[in-house]
Scaffold this motif. Sequence first.
Motif, PDB file in Angstrom:
ATOM      1  N   UNK A 108       0.850  -1.201   0.000  1.00  0.00           N
ATOM      2  CA  UNK A 108       0.000   0.000   0.000  1.00  0.00           C
ATOM      3  C   UNK A 108       0.880   1.245   0.000  1.00  0.00           C
ATOM      4  N   UNK A 109       1.874   1.260   0.865  1.00  0.00           N
ATOM      5  CA  UNK A 109       2.770   2.420   0.954  1.00  0.00           C
ATOM      6  C   UNK A 109       3.546   2.617  -0.346  1.00  0.00           C
ATOM      7  N   UNK A 110       4.007   1.526  -0.953  1.00  0.00           N
ATOM      8  CA  UNK A 110       4.761   1.631  -2.210  1.00  0.00           C
ATOM      9  C   UNK A 110       3.887   2.222  -3.317  1.00  0.00           C
ATOM     10  N   UNK A 111       2.630   1.816  -3.378  1.00  0.00           N
ATOM     11  CA  UNK A 111       1.719   2.361  -4.385  1.00  0.00           C
ATOM     12  C   UNK A 111       1.466   3.837  -4.112  1.00  0.00           C
ATOM     13  N   UNK A 112       1.229   4.178  -2.857  1.00  0.00           N
ATOM     14  CA  UNK A 112       0.908   5.567  -2.514  1.00  0.00           C
ATOM     15  C   UNK A 112       2.097   6.506  -2.727  1.00  0.00           C
ATOM     16  N   UNK A 113       3.308   5.991  -2.562  1.00  0.00           N
ATOM     17  CA  UNK A 113       4.507   6.814  -2.798  1.00  0.00           C
ATOM     18  C   UNK A 113       4.877   6.862  -4.278  1.00  0.00           C
ATOM     19  N   UNK A 114       4.199   6.067  -5.089  1.00  0.00           N
ATOM     20  CA  UNK A 114       4.487   6.048  -6.521  1.00  0.00           C
ATOM     21  C   UNK A 114       5.655   5.157  -6.897  1.00  0.00           C
ATOM     22  N   UNK A 115       6.092   4.296  -5.973  1.00  0.00           N
ATOM     23  CA  UNK A 115       7.221   3.409  -6.250  1.00  0.00           C
ATOM     24  C   UNK A 115       6.821   2.237  -7.138  1.00  0.00           C
ATOM     25  N   UNK A 116       5.549   1.902  -7.149  1.00  0.00           N
ATOM     26  CA  UNK A 116       5.022   0.826  -7.990  1.00  0.00           C
ATOM     27  C   UNK A 116       3.590   1.175  -8.362  1.00  0.00           C
ATOM     28  N   UNK A 117       3.121   0.560  -9.421  1.00  0.00           N
ATOM     29  CA  UNK A 117       1.735   0.814  -9.830  1.00  0.00           C
ATOM     30  C   UNK A 117       0.801  -0.112  -9.061  1.00  0.00           C
ATOM     31  N   UNK A 118      -0.451   0.289  -8.996  1.00  0.00           N
ATOM     32  CA  UNK A 118      -1.452  -0.556  -8.343  1.00  0.00           C
ATOM     33  C   UNK A 118      -1.581  -1.886  -9.093  1.00  0.00           C
ATOM     34  N   UNK A 119      -1.508  -1.834 -10.406  1.00  0.00           N
ATOM     35  CA  UNK A 119      -1.614  -3.042 -11.216  1.00  0.00           C
ATOM     36  C   UNK A 119      -0.477  -4.019 -10.889  1.00  0.00           C
ATOM     37  N   UNK A 120       0.742  -3.508 -10.801  1.00  0.00           N
ATOM     38  CA  UNK A 120       1.888  -4.372 -10.496  1.00  0.00           C
ATOM     39  C   UNK A 120       1.791  -4.941  -9.085  1.00  0.00           C
ATOM     40  N   UNK A 121       1.299  -4.141  -8.153  1.00  0.00           N
ATOM     41  CA  UNK A 121       1.194  -4.600  -6.766  1.00  0.00           C
ATOM     42  C   UNK A 121       0.106  -5.649  -6.586  1.00  0.00           C
ATOM     43  N   UNK A 122      -0.971  -5.562  -7.370  1.00  0.00           N
ATOM     44  CA  UNK A 122      -2.064  -6.524  -7.218  1.00  0.00           C
ATOM     45  C   UNK A 122      -1.886  -7.766  -8.082  1.00  0.00           C
ATOM     46  N   UNK A 123      -0.952  -7.747  -9.003  1.00  0.00           N
ATOM     47  CA  UNK A 123      -0.762  -8.885  -9.917  1.00  0.00           C
ATOM     48  C   UNK A 123      -0.504 -10.200  -9.165  1.00  0.00           C
ATOM     49  N   UNK A 124       0.399 -10.244  -8.165  1.00  0.00           N
ATOM     50  CA  UNK A 124       0.617 -11.508  -7.446  1.00  0.00           C
ATOM     51  C   UNK A 124      -0.630 -11.969  -6.690  1.00  0.00           C
ATOM     52  N   UNK A 125      -1.409 -11.035  -6.178  1.00  0.00           N
ATOM     53  CA  UNK A 125      -2.622 -11.390  -5.432  1.00  0.00           C
ATOM     54  C   UNK A 125      -3.637 -12.013  -6.377  1.00  0.00           C
ATOM     55  N   UNK A 126      -3.816 -11.397  -7.545  1.00  0.00           N
ATOM     56  CA  UNK A 126      -4.758 -11.933  -8.525  1.00  0.00           C
ATOM     57  C   UNK A 126      -4.306 -13.294  -9.031  1.00  0.00           C
ATOM     58  N   UNK A 127      -3.005 -13.459  -9.213  1.00  0.00           N
ATOM     59  CA  UNK A 127      -2.472 -14.751  -9.658  1.00  0.00           C
ATOM     60  C   UNK A 127      -2.732 -15.825  -8.598  1.00  0.00           C
TER      61      UNK A 127
END
Length: 134
Positions: free
Chosen positions: A54-73
């Motif tokens: 969550x913090x990485x997405x909010x700081x712009x270090x990663x996209x929401x799509x990239x962060x949720x990809x492992x969860x969706x997989x």
Amino acid sequence: MNAREFLGDELVNNLQNAGYTDESIVEFAKKNYFKAMRDERERLSARGLDGASVQAVMRGETSEEAATKPILAQRELNKQAVKLTIDGQDTLLGKAGAAALALLTPGVSNETLARSGAGAGEGLNLIKLSPSPA
């Protein structure tokens, strides 16, 4: 970010014309900014992201799509998984692993094996393996 950037020129001008002081406009902007950030954290958490993601997405270090990809997989994998109960212990295995285990385990019928290969939309399939006679 300042109050004008967050609220926009039009809203700030309207508030000033209505007689609000600069300090009250700044406090209004802070309150709304922190509420927006809290809402965004809650939304990301509800999608299954952990605190660090969550913090990485909010700081712009990663996209929401990239962060949720492992969860969706993982969710997709769980849809295709087979639940095995062995000596009272539940274990999730992929269909190939479950089929291989069923072939090597006496007492598992062909019907049970066929059911274990059902479509992914049918959720988890239960195979009960009984202990081999000694």
